[in-house]
Motif scaffolding. Structure first.
Motif, PDB file in Angstrom:
ATOM      1  N   ASN A   1       0.828  -1.214   0.000  1.00 29.38           N
ATOM      2  CA  ASN A   1       0.000   0.000   0.000  1.00 29.38           C
ATOM      3  C   ASN A   1       0.856   1.255   0.000  1.00 29.38           C
ATOM      4  O   ASN A   1       0.534   2.237  -0.680  1.00 29.38           O
ATOM      5  CB  ASN A   1      -0.957  -0.003   1.189  1.00 29.38           C
ATOM      6  N   GLU A   2       1.952   1.249   0.773  1.00 30.75           N
ATOM      7  CA  GLU A   2       2.855   2.407   0.779  1.00 30.75           C
ATOM      8  C   GLU A   2       3.483   2.615  -0.595  1.00 30.75           C
ATOM      9  O   GLU A   2       3.576   3.747  -1.084  1.00 30.75           O
ATOM     10  CB  GLU A   2       3.955   2.216   1.820  1.00 30.75           C
TER      11      GLU A   2
ATOM     12  N   ALA B   1       0.899   4.016  -2.993  1.00 26.07           N
ATOM     13  CA  ALA B   1       0.633   5.428  -2.717  1.00 26.07           C
ATOM     14  C   ALA B   1       1.742   6.303  -3.276  1.00 26.07           C
ATOM     15  O   ALA B   1       1.473   7.359  -3.886  1.00 26.07           O
ATOM     16  CB  ALA B   1       0.476   5.650  -1.214  1.00 26.07           C
TER      17      ALA B   1
ATOM     18  N   GLN C   1       1.378   6.514  -7.041  1.00 22.54           N
ATOM     19  CA  GLN C   1       0.301   7.420  -7.449  1.00 22.54           C
ATOM     20  C   GLN C   1       0.727   8.885  -7.318  1.00 22.54           C
ATOM     21  O   GLN C   1       0.394   9.712  -8.183  1.00 22.54           O
ATOM     22  CB  GLN C   1      -0.948   7.167  -6.604  1.00 22.54           C
TER      23      GLN C   1
END
Length: 155
Positions: free
Chosen positions: A38-39, A42, A45
Motif C-alpha cells: 500500500n505504501e 501510494a 500514485q
C-alpha cells in the motif's frame, strides 16, 4: 467412542498452541506485506500525478523526498538490542512461570511444558539478538562512525 472424545479433547487443548505458532505469524507477515504494498502504491500514485501535472520535474528529487528515511546502522543495532532484552525477559518470565507451576503443582503437565518450551525458545532468541548486537557493534564500528560524521556534515 470414548477414545474419540479423548482425541478430540487433546486436539482442542492443542488448538491455541497451533494458532499462536502457525496462524498468527502468517497473519503478521501478510499484514506487513500488505502495508508495504500500500505504501509503494501510494508513492507511485503521487509520482504519477506529479509527472502528469509537470512533465519537466525532476523525478529523482521527488522520490528522495517521499521515500521513507532509511535507518542508520546505529538505530538498527539498538533495535536489535531492544528486541533482545524484550524477548529475553519474556522468556525468563515464561520459564519462571513454568518452574513455579511445576513446583507448586498448579496447571496440568501440558501447560507446564508449554510455558517452559516457549520460555526457553524466547530466551534463546533474545540471547541471539543481544549477541548479534555485540558482534555487529564491533564489526560495524568504522561504518557507524563514518555514517555519523556524514550526518553531522549534512546538518
Amino acid at each position: 467412542m470414548n477414545n474419540t472424545y479423548l482425541i478430540l479433547d487433546e486436539l482442542i487443548s492443542m488448538l491455541p498452541v497451533i494458532l499462536c505458532g502457525c496462524v498468527l505469524p502468517i497473519i503478521f507477515i501478510w499484514m506487513e506485506t500488505r502495508r508495504k504494498m500500500n505504501e509503494t502504491n501510494a508513492r507511485t500514485q503521487i509520482v504519477t500525478a506529479a509527472i502528469e501535472k509537470n512533465p519537466d520535474m525532476d523525478v529523482e528529487e521527488l522520490l528522495k523526498k517521499i521515500s521513507p528515511k532509511k535507518k542508520l546502522l546505529k538505530e538498527k543495532l539498538l533495535s536489535k538490542l531492544l528486541w533482545g532484552f524484550i524477548t529475553s525477559l519474556t522468556g525468563i518470565g515464561l520459564t519462571g512461570l513454568g518452574i513455579y507451576m511445576k513446583s507448586s503443582g498448579l496447571g496440568i503437565d501440558v501447560d507446564v511444558q508449554t510455558a517452559l518450551c516457549f520460555g526457553l525458545i524466547l530466551l534463546a532468541i533474545g540471547a541471539a539478538f543481544i549477541i548479534n548486537y555485540g558482534v555487529g557493534r564491533k564489526m560495524l564500528a568504522k561504518e557507524i562512525e563514518a555514517e555519523e560524521s556524514k550526518m553531522t556534515t549534512q546538518a
